[in-house]
Design an enzyme around this catalytic site. Structure first.
Site, PDB file in Angstrom:
ATOM      1  N   CYS A 139      -2.785   1.858   6.420  1.00 42.99           N
ATOM      2  CA  CYS A 139      -2.975   1.026   7.617  1.00 42.99           C
ATOM      3  C   CYS A 139      -3.597   1.811   8.762  1.00 42.99           C
ATOM      4  O   CYS A 139      -4.338   1.263   9.561  1.00 42.99           O
ATOM      5  CB  CYS A 139      -1.648   0.443   8.058  1.00 42.99           C
ATOM      6  N   GLU A 183       4.265  -4.960  12.248  1.00 43.10           N
ATOM      7  CA  GLU A 183       3.484  -3.744  11.995  1.00 43.10           C
ATOM      8  C   GLU A 183       2.241  -4.200  11.244  1.00 43.10           C
ATOM      9  O   GLU A 183       2.290  -4.431  10.035  1.00 43.10           O
ATOM     10  CB  GLU A 183       4.304  -2.761  11.143  1.00 43.10           C
ATOM     11  N   GLU A 232     -11.138  -4.867   8.289  1.00 42.65           N
ATOM     12  CA  GLU A 232     -10.500  -3.598   7.956  1.00 42.65           C
ATOM     13  C   GLU A 232     -10.961  -3.180   6.560  1.00 42.65           C
ATOM     14  O   GLU A 232     -10.903  -3.974   5.621  1.00 42.65           O
ATOM     15  CB  GLU A 232      -8.982  -3.816   7.970  1.00 42.65           C
ATOM     16  N   ASN A 283       0.808  -1.234   0.000  1.00 37.52           N
ATOM     17  CA  ASN A 283       0.000   0.000   0.000  1.00 37.52           C
ATOM     18  C   ASN A 283       0.841   1.284   0.000  1.00 37.52           C
ATOM     19  O   ASN A 283       0.413   2.288  -0.549  1.00 37.52           O
ATOM     20  CB  ASN A 283      -1.042  -0.010   1.129  1.00 37.52           C
ATOM     21  N   GLY A 316       2.315  -5.746   7.345  1.00 31.01           N
ATOM     22  CA  GLY A 316       1.260  -6.318   6.507  1.00 31.01           C
ATOM     23  C   GLY A 316       0.060  -6.686   7.347  1.00 31.01           C
ATOM     24  O   GLY A 316      -0.140  -6.146   8.435  1.00 31.01           O
ATOM     25  N   SER A 317      -0.711  -7.633   6.854  1.00 28.01           N
ATOM     26  CA  SER A 317      -1.977  -7.956   7.523  1.00 28.01           C
ATOM     27  C   SER A 317      -1.764  -8.743   8.817  1.00 28.01           C
ATOM     28  O   SER A 317      -0.738  -9.405   8.994  1.00 28.01           O
ATOM     29  CB  SER A 317      -2.859  -8.763   6.577  1.00 28.01           C
TER      30      SER A 317
HETATM   31  P1  NAD Z   1      -0.003  -9.086   3.199  1.00 27.25           P
HETATM   32  O1  NAD Z   1       0.076  -9.525   4.566  1.00 27.25           O
HETATM   33  O2  NAD Z   1      -0.883  -9.816   2.241  1.00 27.25           O
HETATM   34  O3  NAD Z   1       1.439  -9.074   2.501  1.00 27.25           O
HETATM   35  C1  NAD Z   1       2.573  -8.431   3.028  1.00 27.25           C
HETATM   36  C2  NAD Z   1       3.816  -9.222   2.682  1.00 27.25           C
HETATM   37  O4  NAD Z   1       3.697 -10.529   3.198  1.00 27.25           O
HETATM   38  C3  NAD Z   1       4.095  -9.354   1.190  1.00 27.25           C
HETATM   39  O5  NAD Z   1       5.466  -9.079   0.961  1.00 27.25           O
HETATM   40  C4  NAD Z   1       3.739 -10.784   0.883  1.00 27.25           C
HETATM   41  O6  NAD Z   1       4.543 -11.350  -0.118  1.00 27.25           O
HETATM   42  C5  NAD Z   1       3.966 -11.482   2.198  1.00 27.25           C
HETATM   43  N1  NAD Z   1       3.046 -12.599   2.387  1.00 27.25           N
HETATM   44  C6  NAD Z   1       1.729 -12.641   2.042  1.00 27.25           C
HETATM   45  N2  NAD Z   1       1.194 -13.820   2.395  1.00 27.25           N
HETATM   46  C7  NAD Z   1       2.176 -14.547   2.968  1.00 27.25           C
HETATM   47  C8  NAD Z   1       2.243 -15.847   3.541  1.00 27.25           C
HETATM   48  N3  NAD Z   1       1.180 -16.643   3.552  1.00 27.25           N
HETATM   49  N4  NAD Z   1       3.425 -16.255   4.053  1.00 27.25           N
HETATM   50  C9  NAD Z   1       4.504 -15.462   4.030  1.00 27.25           C
HETATM   51  N5  NAD Z   1       4.507 -14.230   3.490  1.00 27.25           N
HETATM   52  C10 NAD Z   1       3.368 -13.763   2.965  1.00 27.25           C
HETATM   53  O7  NAD Z   1      -0.414  -7.602   3.384  1.00 27.25           O
HETATM   54  P2  NAD Z   1      -0.860  -6.626   2.341  1.00 27.25           P
HETATM   55  O8  NAD Z   1      -2.203  -6.986   1.792  1.00 27.25           O
HETATM   56  O9  NAD Z   1       0.274  -6.497   1.391  1.00 27.25           O
HETATM   57  O10 NAD Z   1      -0.992  -5.301   3.229  1.00 27.25           O
HETATM   58  C11 NAD Z   1      -2.207  -4.867   3.786  1.00 27.25           C
HETATM   59  C12 NAD Z   1      -2.227  -5.012   5.287  1.00 27.25           C
HETATM   60  O11 NAD Z   1      -1.068  -4.478   5.858  1.00 27.25           O
HETATM   61  C13 NAD Z   1      -3.379  -4.250   5.932  1.00 27.25           C
HETATM   62  O12 NAD Z   1      -3.952  -5.031   6.941  1.00 27.25           O
HETATM   63  C14 NAD Z   1      -2.711  -3.029   6.547  1.00 27.25           C
HETATM   64  O13 NAD Z   1      -3.387  -2.475   7.628  1.00 27.25           O
HETATM   65  C15 NAD Z   1      -1.386  -3.596   6.928  1.00 27.25           C
HETATM   66  N6  NAD Z   1      -0.392  -2.547   7.000  1.00 27.25           N
HETATM   67  C16 NAD Z   1       0.150  -2.230   8.202  1.00 27.25           C
HETATM   68  C17 NAD Z   1       1.066  -1.197   8.291  1.00 27.25           C
HETATM   69  C18 NAD Z   1       1.695  -0.801   9.595  1.00 27.25           C
HETATM   70  O14 NAD Z   1       2.617  -0.009   9.551  1.00 27.25           O
HETATM   71  N7  NAD Z   1       1.239  -1.282  10.721  1.00 27.25           N
HETATM   72  C19 NAD Z   1       1.430  -0.504   7.139  1.00 27.25           C
HETATM   73  C20 NAD Z   1       0.851  -0.863   5.934  1.00 27.25           C
HETATM   74  C21 NAD Z   1      -0.042  -1.892   5.864  1.00 27.25           C
END
Ligand code: NAD
Length: 471
Positions: free
Chosen positions: A254, A220, A344, A125, A198-199
């Site tokens: 996020c 995070e 979310e 994002n 990430g999520s």
């Molecule tokens: P995501 O969790 O799908 O992916 C993030 C990363 O994880 C990617 O690099 C992906 O390749 C890897 N990944 C995905 N699935 C995986 C798995 N099963 N095993 C290992 N690695 C895996 O997240 P997203 O959709 O890219 O991001 C959105 C989420 O991130 C939202 O929930 C948002 O709130 C959160 N977010 C948090 C922050 C923060 O600073 N706290 C910042 C930005 C986004």
């Protein structure tokens, strides 16, 4: 722009990257502060060289114009680098701590040790900021790093791969191109620190993988960040500041305010102001406005569109799949059971939840996972204090949105299901270093009664000394 495919790092080569980084870290090359400063400067020069390519890539991925890309991504990281360059010598110095009389003669201090090999996994994002801002901390801390950008923000990842490969040797900072298999291949290896953004769902997977090696982590994560609008507020500024934080990146932030509690007495006034300000920001047709972003891909477009089935749309509601466009949309009459109130949103939907008392709001928030951010708009200090004291969240921003993360003096991170650990500014440095406590005893003096055998008399004396002089 080239065809949208990633090159994907071969999973077999991941072991080799790690072996090389381990060897490199053992050379102690990353330890001197001068080395770290040089690397930060190299990163800065690389970003400046690639600035236009980075901004073009962000525009291709998210429909964000260059100014937006600079303010939220490139400029953000450049500021982080400047902050680290200004402060790194003082951050890296051992920090003196007091030594109680009981331990004399001795001195005490905390040493910031690099962890060693670090892994940074980023989401799509803010594809540039969330990959490189943690890297600033990892470099300042004296570590080697493997970067794993998101496979979803394809164009930004392609530029990041090219840039990192040009700036750094892989034995120091490597970048692994790919998706879930590559991320899992990395997580199977033993790192000394993992920084994941990430999520919450994937955060659990990362945490479990890290537990196998007892690797410390920063997570995070995401979740629903509530926003509360008190009846005593500045209507115009509240609408502007809230909408700005909600609609930036088309809500794919996020810490975007997720659902909006509005005091029943000002609900109509507030909604009218929201409508007025959305028009003032983006005109009657945000779709044609270069300052309004698109939804990252069809999967997320369909996910956000489905959430629009909750409650009643009272403003907006336009969608266009071919342009991956969802317009700013205000939704009234949502119930806590509706999907929009369960997951979310991560999109430009604004559900309104009317309330009568602050106790109602506090209970609602406390019955749900701890949010990453919490927003309160109010002129009533008593109500602000109530929210601050009676709820728990990663961070709080009073009378504004998002701005708490732009202050490098405030650590940014979640709590509970919104994450653990924090970074930005000095917190990035402490996150990427082990805070090693050192007590350094002198040979000048020795307290004979500390040693065995103990008599009743020396035992009592030791107890008294400990009680009186260990402060
Ligand atoms: P995501 O969790 O799908 O992916 C993030 C990363 O994880 C990617 O690099 C992906 O390749 C890897 N990944 C995905 N699935 C995986 C798995 N099963 N095993 C290992 N690695 C895996 O997240 P997203 O959709 O890219 O991001 C959105 C989420 O991130 C939202 O929930 C948002 O709130 C959160 N977010 C948090 C922050 C923060 O600073 N706290 C910042 C930005 C986004």
């Amino acid at each position: 722009m080239e065809a949208s495919v990633l090159t994907r790092t071969k999973t077999d080569s991941i072991k080799q990257i790690l072996a090389n980084q381990k060897k490199y870290f053992k050379t102690k090359a990353t330890l001197p502060v001068d080395f770290r400063i040089k690397q930060l400067k190299k990163l800065k020069a690389g970003i400046l060289k690639y600035e236009t390519e980075i901004l073009n890539a962000i525009e291709a991925d998210l429909g964000k114009d260059h100014l937006g890309g600079y303010l939220t991504e490139v400029g953000f990281v450049l500021n982080d680098i400047e902050d680290a360059l200004r402060n790194i010598r003082s951050w890296a110095k051992p920090k003196r701590k007091s030594t109680p009389l009981f331990h004399q003669k001795a001195s005490s201090y905390v040493h910031s040790d690099p962890y060693g090999m670090t892994l940074i996994i980023a989401p799509w994002n803010y594809p540039f900021q969330l990959l490189f801002a943690p890297l600033v901390g990892a470099i300042a801390g004296g570590n080697t790093t493997v970067l794993k950008p998101s496979e979803v923000s394809i164009e930004s990842t392609k530029v990041a791969v090219k840039m990192v490969k040009e700036i750094f040797d892989e034995e120091y900072v490597a970048i692994v191109d790919g998706g879930i298999p590559e991320s899992q291949a990395l997580l199977a290896e033993k790192f000394d620190y993992i920084f994941y953004t990430g999520s919450t769902h994937v955060g659990r997977i990362v945490y479990q993988a890290a537990a196998k090696h007892l690797t410390p982590v920063t997570l995070e994560l995401g979740g629903k960040s509530p926003c509360i609008i008190d009846e005593n507020t500045h209507i115009e500024y509240t609408a502007k500041r809230l909408l700005w934080g909600k609609l930036i990146n088309a809500g794919q932030t996020c810490i975007a305010p997720d659902y909006i509690f509005v005091h029943q007495n000002i609900k109509d006034k507030m909604i009218a102001e929201f409508k007025k300000q959305i028009k003032a920001f983006f005109g009657d047709d945000p779709k044609g406005n270069s300052e309004y972003c698109k939804i990252i891909n069809t999967r997320h477009f369909n996910r956000v569109k489905k959430l629009m089935n909750s409650g009643d749309i009272i403003y907006g509601g336009e969608t266009d799949e071919t342009a991956s466009y969802i317009g700013p949309t205000i939704i009234d009459n949502v119930s806590p059971e509706d999907p929009i109130m369960q997951e979310e949103i991560f999109g430009p939907l604004i559900p309104i939840v009317p309330y009568n008392t602050m106790d109602e709001v506090v209970d609602f928030i406390n019955d749900r996972p701890k949010p990453l951010a919490l927003y309160v708009f109010s002129n009533n200090q008593k109500n602000i204090n109530k929210i601050l004291k009676e709820t728990s969240s990663g961070g709080v921003c009073v009378n504004d949105t998002l701005m708490h993360i732009a202050n490098p003096h405030l650590p940014f991170g979640g709590v509970g299901e919104s994450g653990m650990g924090a970074y930005h500014g000095h917190a990035s440095f402490t996150t990427f270093t082990h805070q090693k406590s050192v007590l350094h005893k002198s040979f000048l003096f020795d307290m004979p009664i500390r040693y065995n055998p103990y008599s009743a008399k020396t035992g009592n004396l030791l107890k008294t000394l400990l009680k009186r002089f260990n402060k």
